[in-house]
Design an enzyme around this catalytic site. Sequence first.
Site, mmCIF file in Angstrom:
data_model
loop_
_atom_site.group_PDB
_atom_site.id
_atom_site.type_symbol
_atom_site.label_atom_id
_atom_site.label_comp_id
_atom_site.label_asym_id
_atom_site.label_seq_id
_atom_site.Cartn_x
_atom_site.Cartn_y
_atom_site.Cartn_z
ATOM 1 N N ASP A 43 24.670 33.561 47.869
ATOM 2 C CA ASP A 43 25.219 32.184 47.976
ATOM 3 C C ASP A 43 26.450 32.210 48.883
ATOM 4 O OD1 ASP A 43 26.097 33.554 45.210
ATOM 5 O OD2 ASP A 43 27.805 32.578 46.130
ATOM 6 N N ASP A 90 29.376 30.959 47.880
ATOM 7 C CA ASP A 90 30.451 30.647 46.949
ATOM 8 C C ASP A 90 30.673 29.121 46.957
ATOM 9 O OD1 ASP A 90 32.163 31.626 44.970
ATOM 10 O OD2 ASP A 90 33.869 31.555 46.313
HETATM 11 N N1 LIG Z 1 29.990 33.361 44.454
HETATM 12 C C1 LIG Z 1 30.059 34.349 43.580
HETATM 13 N N2 LIG Z 1 31.222 34.605 42.927
HETATM 14 C C2 LIG Z 1 31.291 35.633 42.043
HETATM 15 N N3 LIG Z 1 30.253 36.422 41.733
HETATM 16 C C3 LIG Z 1 29.090 36.191 42.348
HETATM 17 N N4 LIG Z 1 27.897 36.810 42.258
HETATM 18 C C4 LIG Z 1 27.048 36.206 43.090
HETATM 19 N N5 LIG Z 1 27.664 35.173 43.732
HETATM 20 C C5 LIG Z 1 28.940 35.146 43.283
#
Ligand SMILES: Nc1ncnc2[nH]cnc12
Length: 295
Positions: A213, A215
């Site tokens: 992703d 974030d």
């Molecule tokens: N955006 C994110 N923040 C923290 N841990 C994660 N694991 C996968 N994506 C994450």
Amino acid sequence: MAQQNKPQVLGVIGGSGVYDIAGLTNTRWQKVSSPFGEPSDELLFGELNGQQLVFLPRHGRGHRIPPSEINFRANIDALKRVGVTDIISVSAVGSLREHLRPGMFVIVDQFIDRTFARNKSFFGTGMVAHVSMARPVCGRLGDHIEAAAKAAGIETIRGGTYLVMEGLQFSSLAESELYRSWNCDVIGMTNMPEAKLAREAELCYATVAMVTDYDCWHPQHDDVTVDTIVKVLLANADKARALVKAVAPFAFNDQAADQCSCRTALQYALITAPEARDPEVMKMLDAVAGRLLNA
Ligand SMILES: Nc1ncnc2[nH]cnc12
Ligand SMILES: CSC[C@H]1O[C@H](OP(=O)(O)O)[C@H](O)[C@@H]1O
């Protein structure tokens, strides 16, 4: 100073979405006790092309344990105790960079540790040690992962800084932008203190970070949710398994492994005078520091 003739045993710590490992033969799940408490789960022992491999699901099967409650010390101690010499950590991460897209794999080489609610050392009162974390991952193991990824046709990026946050909640936009301004590349909740403890236990450690992703900082992407992470992980699970399989032959056949500096990380790290050492603490360190303390 190098450890001579130690059989190489590959350990894999599986993160979110990776709760077992396919393609092993002669497999058995087995409970391993540690003086540091309960590991996340039983360990899965198996063979890959006749070589021993040990797998541990970081959050336990069924993803029962959140990052802040993982007993990282018990996990690393248990792996060391059963003879593991090299650990590949497989982890889901958020991307803090435009060019690191969901689905990509990053072989990270630096960490910024922002965790604060975890036991971060095997050492303490009664036996003090300070290991170097200047280069927190094993470059030799990183080379093998990179070569294996190339051989298996899996696109990976070599190098990157992983910001380790405490969680359990995901970051605020201000935090995400702060970490970007620190030039961090990916973000997750688990690789510290895991990497620090592996170093203290004189184990080689490298991470394959799977980007799931953006974030919450990317204007064209939704803020991260578990649902998005799981979807991307499922789509990439076969790639992750193929990579672990492909790394094994490289890691098993490395004549230079015995000379790796990770394996003597404690050599100049112990500072407590022999007469000031606590026998109870020393007993707990029998696996982690046995090379020096039992010599
Ligand atoms: N955006 C994110 N923040 C923290 N841990 C994660 N694991 C996968 N994506 C994450
Ligand atoms: C389930 S999403 C958040 C979770 O995923 C990552 O864990 P791991 O490194 O074990 O794959 C992240 O760090 C969070 O713990």
